[in-house]
Design a protein around this motif. Structure first.
Motif, PDB file in Angstrom:
ATOM      1  N   UNK A 144       0.870  -1.324   0.014  1.00 24.66           N
ATOM      2  CA  UNK A 144      -0.081  -0.099   0.022  1.00 24.66           C
ATOM      3  C   UNK A 144       0.754   1.318  -0.035  1.00 24.66           C
ATOM      4  N   UNK A 145       0.297   2.322  -0.637  1.00 23.93           N
ATOM      5  CA  UNK A 145       0.964   3.372  -0.959  1.00 23.93           C
ATOM      6  C   UNK A 145       0.239   4.819  -0.589  1.00 23.93           C
ATOM      7  N   UNK A 146       0.731   5.621  -0.053  1.00 25.06           N
ATOM      8  CA  UNK A 146      -0.070   7.184  -0.134  1.00 25.06           C
ATOM      9  C   UNK A 146       0.747   8.144  -0.639  1.00 25.06           C
TER      10      UNK A 146
ATOM     11  N   UNK B 191     -14.046  -2.367   1.293  1.00 21.93           N
ATOM     12  CA  UNK B 191     -13.836  -2.550   2.490  1.00 21.93           C
ATOM     13  C   UNK B 191     -12.658  -1.114   3.313  1.00 21.93           C
ATOM     14  N   UNK B 192     -11.739  -1.162   2.530  1.00 19.80           N
ATOM     15  CA  UNK B 192     -10.959   0.034   2.792  1.00 19.80           C
ATOM     16  C   UNK B 192     -11.548   1.304   2.731  1.00 19.80           C
ATOM     17  N   UNK B 193     -12.404   1.435   1.587  1.00 14.99           N
ATOM     18  CA  UNK B 193     -12.976   2.749   1.496  1.00 14.99           C
ATOM     19  C   UNK B 193     -14.013   3.249   2.649  1.00 14.99           C
ATOM     20  N   UNK B 194     -14.625   2.116   3.364  1.00 15.96           N
ATOM     21  CA  UNK B 194     -15.492   2.256   4.342  1.00 15.96           C
ATOM     22  C   UNK B 194     -14.412   2.577   5.410  1.00 15.96           C
ATOM     23  N   UNK B 195     -13.523   2.020   5.686  1.00 18.07           N
ATOM     24  CA  UNK B 195     -12.433   2.447   7.055  1.00 18.07           C
ATOM     25  C   UNK B 195     -11.941   3.892   6.607  1.00 18.07           C
TER      26      UNK B 195
ATOM     27  N   UNK C 223      -2.513  11.556  10.071  1.00 19.81           N
ATOM     28  CA  UNK C 223      -3.369  10.910   9.265  1.00 19.81           C
ATOM     29  C   UNK C 223      -2.834   9.866   8.061  1.00 19.81           C
ATOM     30  N   UNK C 224      -1.504  10.064   7.661  1.00 20.13           N
ATOM     31  CA  UNK C 224      -0.985   9.274   6.781  1.00 20.13           C
ATOM     32  C   UNK C 224      -0.701   7.881   7.477  1.00 20.13           C
ATOM     33  N   UNK C 225      -0.232   8.013   8.825  1.00 22.30           N
ATOM     34  CA  UNK C 225       0.103   6.778   9.770  1.00 22.30           C
ATOM     35  C   UNK C 225      -1.261   6.253   9.708  1.00 22.30           C
ATOM     36  N   UNK C 226      -2.329   6.712  10.213  1.00 25.00           N
ATOM     37  CA  UNK C 226      -3.494   6.040  10.668  1.00 25.00           C
ATOM     38  C   UNK C 226      -4.111   5.389   9.225  1.00 25.00           C
TER      39      UNK C 226
ATOM     40  N   UNK D 140      -6.662   1.712   7.510  1.00 27.07           N
ATOM     41  CA  UNK D 140      -7.312   1.347   6.365  1.00 27.07           C
ATOM     42  C   UNK D 140      -6.601   0.280   5.745  1.00 27.07           C
ATOM     43  N   UNK D 141      -5.328   0.174   5.769  1.00 26.57           N
ATOM     44  CA  UNK D 141      -4.606  -0.675   4.967  1.00 26.57           C
ATOM     45  C   UNK D 141      -4.209  -2.096   6.204  1.00 26.57           C
TER      46      UNK D 141
END
Length: 132
Positions: free
Chosen positions: A49-51, A65-69, A110-113, A118-119
Motif C-alpha cells: 500500500x502507498x499514499x 472495505x478499505x474505503x469504508x474504513x 493522518x497518513x500513519x492512521x 485502512x490498510x
C-alpha cells in the motif's frame, strides 16, 4: 532503519512530517509513502500500500472495505474531505483524493492512521518515504 524508513510509531510520524515539510520546501510534484508488503494482508500478487501527497491532497487506492474504513477515518479529521472517487471499469478498486489543509504533524498522523486503520498494518509496520 535509515533516514527514509521507520517502524516505530513515533519515528514513523516524525519521518512522515519531515517528508511533508521537505515536499513543501522543495515544491516537489508529490511525495510517496509506502508500507512494507505483507502477503498475508495484501495478497501475494498485490503491491504494497502507498499514499501520495501533493500540495494539499492525499491520493490513494482502496478496495470497498478499505474505503469504508477511510470514510470513518476522515470523519476524525474535520478539516479533511474526500473530494474525488474514481473507479475505472478495468480497476479492482477506487482511487481516492482527499483535500487536507493542515500542518505537517497532523498530515503525518493522518497518513500513519491510513496505514494502520485502512490498510490493516500492525503498530510496528515499517514505512518508507519512496519519493519526495
Amino acid at each position: 532503519m535509515s533516514r527514509f524508513d521507520a517502524d516505530d510509531p513515533r519515528e514513523r510520524r516524525k519521518l512522515f512530517a519531515d517528508a511533508i515539510a521537505a515536499h513543501r520546501t522543495r515544491a516537489s510534484a508529490f511525495l510517496t509513502l509506502e508500507a512494507d508488503h505483507d502477503p498475508e494482508i495484501d495478497g501475494e500478487d498485490s503491491p504494497a500500500p502507498w499514499v501520495q501527497f501533493a500540495e494539499s491532497t492525499f491520493n490513494l487506492d482502496v478496495d470497498d472495505e478499505e474505503l469504508a474504513a477511510l470514510n470513518d477515518l476522515v470523519d476524525d479529521f474535520p478539516a479533511f474531505r474526500i473530494d474525488q472517487l474514481e473507479s475505472p471499469e478495468e480497476a479492482e478498486g477506487t482511487n481516492v483524493r482527499i483535500t487536507a489543509r493542515s500542518d505537517a504533524n497532523r498530515l503525518a498522523t493522518f497518513a500513519d492512521r491510513v496505514f494502520l486503520e485502512v490498510y490493516g498494518r500492525d503498530d510496528d509496520y515499517r514505512a518508507w518515504v519512496t519519493a519526495i
